[in-house]
Design an enzyme around this catalytic site. Structure first.
Site, PDB file in Angstrom:
ATOM      1  N   ASP A  84      38.336 -46.773  43.238  1.00 32.26           N
ATOM      2  CA  ASP A  84      36.953 -46.306  43.279  1.00 32.26           C
ATOM      3  C   ASP A  84      36.954 -44.888  43.854  1.00 32.26           C
ATOM      4  O   ASP A  84      37.465 -44.669  44.957  1.00 32.26           O
ATOM      5  CB  ASP A  84      36.090 -47.215  44.161  1.00 32.26           C
ATOM      6  CG  ASP A  84      35.955 -48.620  43.595  1.00 32.26           C
ATOM      7  OD1 ASP A  84      35.859 -48.757  42.362  1.00 32.26           O
ATOM      8  OD2 ASP A  84      35.958 -49.582  44.388  1.00 32.26           O
ATOM      9  N   CYS A  88      38.729 -51.484  44.691  1.00 30.44           N
ATOM     10  CA  CYS A  88      37.885 -52.663  44.568  1.00 30.44           C
ATOM     11  C   CYS A  88      38.615 -53.879  45.149  1.00 30.44           C
ATOM     12  O   CYS A  88      39.763 -54.145  44.781  1.00 30.44           O
ATOM     13  CB  CYS A  88      37.530 -52.901  43.101  1.00 30.44           C
ATOM     14  SG  CYS A  88      36.635 -54.449  42.817  1.00 30.44           S
TER      15      CYS A  88
END
Length: 272
Positions: free
Chosen positions: A185, A178
Site C-alpha cells: 500500500d 495489506c
C-alpha cells in the site's frame, strides 16, 4: 510455449521481498497473431505497448527509499508481450533493492524487461512532486541513512520544546502492506501541527519504518497520529494520507485534533 494459463494470473502468489527478474513472464505474440491472420514478418501496423507504473520504488545506497512514476514502452515488434501480474510482482521485487543512483535502477529495469520482451524496451522516470504546492516542506530529499523498515519505530520521533512552530511536513515515501493479501500500500502523507518543532530526520525515519509493516490504511494513520502526539506533544495535530487506488478506489484517511476543520478541498495525488 508460454501461455497465460502457465503464468501467475488467477493464482495466489506471495509478494516478493527480494529482487527477482525471473518473476517476469513472457508470452509469445505469434500464436494470437496467427489466429487473426497476421504475419509476424509483415505486420500491417507500427506501435508499442505503453505501461505507466505509479507504484515504483527502490532504495538508494544508504537505504532510503526512492520513488518514481515510470513510462515503459514495449515495441509491438517484440516477439513477446509481458504478462501483467508478473510485471507487477517484478516491480515490487525492487522495493528492498539498493542501487547506487536512479539511473542504475532505470538501467536494471531496461535490461530485465528487454530480456523478457525479446527486444529493446525503453524506460523513462518522472519523479512525482513530493508535496503539493503550498502544502509545506518535503522530507524526502533529506540526506539520511535508513536501515529499519518495520515494525514502526516511534523512538525516532522527537521535538525541540524550545522552538514552537506551526508548519506542514510531507513525504511521499509512506508504504505499508495489506494485512490480508500482503499487497503493498503506497501513500503520500501530510502532517500539519502547532507545537514543539519536530525533528525532520527522525520523522522521516519513523515514516519509512512502516515499509514492511502490515496494517490497514486507516490504522496506520491513527498510529502515526497517536505516536506523534505522544512523542512530540503538539498543541494540535492533523495527519492525512493519500493512498494510491486499487480496483478503482483510493482512500485518504484524515485524523485531526478536535476542533480542526476537515480539509476544504480534495486533492488527488499524482500516483492516484
Amino acid at each position: 510455449m508460454n501461455t497465460p494459463q502457465d503464468s501467475s494470473l488467477g493464482r495466489e502468489v506471495a509478494y516478493p521481498s527480494q529482487y527477482d527478474p525471473a518473476l517476469l513472464f513472457p508470452i509469445p505474440r505469434r500464436g494470437a497473431r496467427e489466429e487473426i491472420g497476421l504475419d509476424e514478418a509483415a505486420l500491417p501496423f507500427v506501435g508499442h505497448d505503453r505501461w505507466q507504473a505509479y507504484e515504483l520504488s527502490w532504495l538508494d545506497r544508504r537505504g532510503k527509499p526512492r520513488i518514481a512514476v515510470a513510462t515503459i514502452r514495449v515495441p509491438c515488434t517484440s516477439p513477446n508481450l509481458i504478462e501483467s501480474k508478473s510485471f507487477k510482482l517484478y516491480l515490487n521485487s525492487l522495493n528492498s533493492t539498493r542501487f547506487d543512483d536512479d539511473e542504475a535502477a532505470r538501467l536494471r529495469m531496461v535490461t530485465d524487461l528487454s530480456a523478457c520482451a525479446g527486444a529493446v524496451v525503453t524506460v523513462q522516470f518522472g519523479v512525482p512532486p513530493l508535496v503539493e504546492e503550498g502544502e509545506g516542506e518535503s522530507l524526502d530529499e533529506r540526506d539520511v541513512a535508513i536501515d529499519r523498515y518495520g515494525p514502526p519505530a516511534p523512538e525516532y520521533l522527537s521535538a525541540n520544546a524550545d522552538e514552537v512552530v506551526t508548519e506542514t511536513l510531507g513525504s511521499a515515501l509512506l508504504k505499508s502492506n495489506c494485512p490480508v493479501t500482503g499487497q503493498p500500500d503506497w501513500a503520500s502523507v501530510s502532517i500539519r501541527y502547532h507545537g514543539p518543532k519536530i525533528d525532520r530526520d527522525g520523522l522521516l525515519r519513523y515514516l519509512v519504518s512502516y515499509r514492511e509493516h502490515a496494517e490497514f490504511h486507516e490504522q496506520c494513520v491513527e498510529r502515526i497520529f497517536s505516536e506523534i502526539s505522544q512523542r512530540c506533544r503538539p498543541e494540535w495535530l492533523e495527519v492525512e494520507a493519500r493512498y494510491t487506488r486499487r480496483g478503482g478506489l483510493d482512500i485518504n484517511p484524515w485524523r485531526a485534533s478536535p476542533g480542526i476543520a476537515q480539509p476544504a478541498r480534495t486533492v488527488r495525488d499524482l500516483r492516484q
